[in-house]
Write an enzyme that holds these catalytic residues in place. Structure first.
Site, PDB file in Angstrom:
ATOM      1  N   GLY A  89       0.836  -1.191   0.000  1.00 25.24           N
ATOM      2  CA  GLY A  89       0.000   0.000   0.000  1.00 25.24           C
ATOM      3  C   GLY A  89       0.869   1.238   0.000  1.00 25.24           C
ATOM      4  N   GLU A 112       0.822  -1.405  -4.827  1.00 23.57           N
ATOM      5  CA  GLU A 112      -0.320  -0.495  -4.774  1.00 23.57           C
ATOM      6  C   GLU A 112      -1.441  -1.044  -5.654  1.00 23.57           C
ATOM      7  OE1 GLU A 112      -2.964   2.062  -4.013  1.00 23.57           O
ATOM      8  OE2 GLU A 112      -1.048   2.363  -2.986  1.00 23.57           O
ATOM      9  N   ASN A 145      -2.977  -6.767  -5.970  1.00 20.08           N
ATOM     10  CA  ASN A 145      -3.777  -6.872  -4.757  1.00 20.08           C
ATOM     11  C   ASN A 145      -2.993  -7.710  -3.750  1.00 20.08           C
ATOM     12  OD1 ASN A 145      -5.650  -7.411  -2.734  1.00 20.08           O
ATOM     13  ND2 ASN A 145      -7.364  -7.595  -4.162  1.00 20.08           N
ATOM     14  N   LEU A 165       2.130   0.884   6.175  1.00 19.81           N
ATOM     15  CA  LEU A 165       2.091   2.214   6.760  1.00 19.81           C
ATOM     16  C   LEU A 165       0.747   2.892   6.502  1.00 19.81           C
ATOM     17  CD1 LEU A 165       5.666   3.492   5.804  1.00 19.81           C
ATOM     18  CD2 LEU A 165       4.954   1.919   7.612  1.00 19.81           C
ATOM     19  N   ASP A 168      -5.661   1.447   5.497  1.00 16.12           N
ATOM     20  CA  ASP A 168      -7.066   1.807   5.604  1.00 16.12           C
ATOM     21  C   ASP A 168      -7.648   1.186   6.878  1.00 16.12           C
ATOM     22  OD1 ASP A 168      -9.790   2.230   5.337  1.00 16.12           O
ATOM     23  OD2 ASP A 168      -9.806   1.834   3.184  1.00 16.12           O
TER      24      ASP A 168
END
Length: 232
Positions: A89, A112, A145, A165, A168
């Site tokens: 992410g 990502e 993913n 980091l 969500d």
């Protein structure tokens, strides 16, 4: 398409690609994307290898990795050709780029799920490579993913560090299953991490911090060292 829209698209392309002389960096305003993405959506629009052996890392690290089946050059032989550090992410890539300077002998991969954000990071790295010849050859970005496909890219015991980091928080109880730190996923992370490897999590959401510590502490594969740095 109106003139203003055409001009915006032209300016965005110019800012993203730049020139070899000036190496203009991409601008975030031309790579707009949703703040979050549902990892359980099955609208996968990117290729996924069947196994780590199928991944051609030379596309990401051309000066560090040889193509599958080809001999390494003398310059490539001095480097470890396996990714050892991942930034899951990675967002717009600031931390991934910083890791590249901190660990110049390691291959760093930002991961990502959002296509436009991954495209921004790709252009950012390309610009840094043009600006600083010989540097930033050890960092790249992959759109995928991470909740589904990590074992498709990494072998057992391959990774030395994994960073998560400001993930969500998925506040709704019904959406807790979307959190990137989960008991089932920790088993997967432990499989692809080397003995003694480190998994780092950072968040500014106290409830999520408690969740991640609790879930990780209950996983037999991890020893938890928790540091709380809340602002007063």
């Amino acid at each position: 398409m109106g003139k203003r829209e055409r001009d915006d698209r032209h300016n965005g392309l110019e800012a993203a690609t730049g020139s070899k002389a000036t190496a203009k960096h991409p601008r975030k305003q031309f790579f707009r994307a949703r703040a979050h993405s549902n990892p359980f959506n099955d609208n996968t629009t990117f290729d996924v290898p069947h196994s780590p052996e199928e991944v051609d890392w030379s596309d990401h690290y051309p000066e560090r990795c040889s193509k599958p089946g080809e001999a390494s050059t003398s310059g490539q032989e001095q480097y470890d050709q396996l990714v050892r550090i991942v930034d899951v992410g990675c967002g717009f890539g600031g931390f991934s780029v910083k890791l590249a300077t901190l660990f110049p002998d390691k291959l760093i991969l930002g991961m990502e799920i959002r296509d436009k954000v991954a495209a921004y990071v790709r252009e950012r790295i390309a610009c840094l490579r043009r600006e600083h010849p010989g540097q930033y050859q050890n960092v790249s970005v992959l759109r995928t993913n991470a909740m589904k496909f990590l074992p498709n890219y990494f072998r057992k015991g391959q990774l030395e560090k994994m960073f998560f980091l400001f993930a969500d928080p998925h506040f709704k109880v019904a959406n807790h299953r979307r959190r990137i730190i989960q008991p089932c996923l920790l088993t997967e992370y432990a499989h692809i991490m080397a003995p003694g490897g480190m998994l780092y999590t950072i968040t500014d959401v106290p409830e999520l911090a408690d969740w991640m510590v609790r879930v990780t502490a209950n996983a037999l594969s991890f020893f938890v060292a928790f540091i709380s740095l809340w602002a007063a």
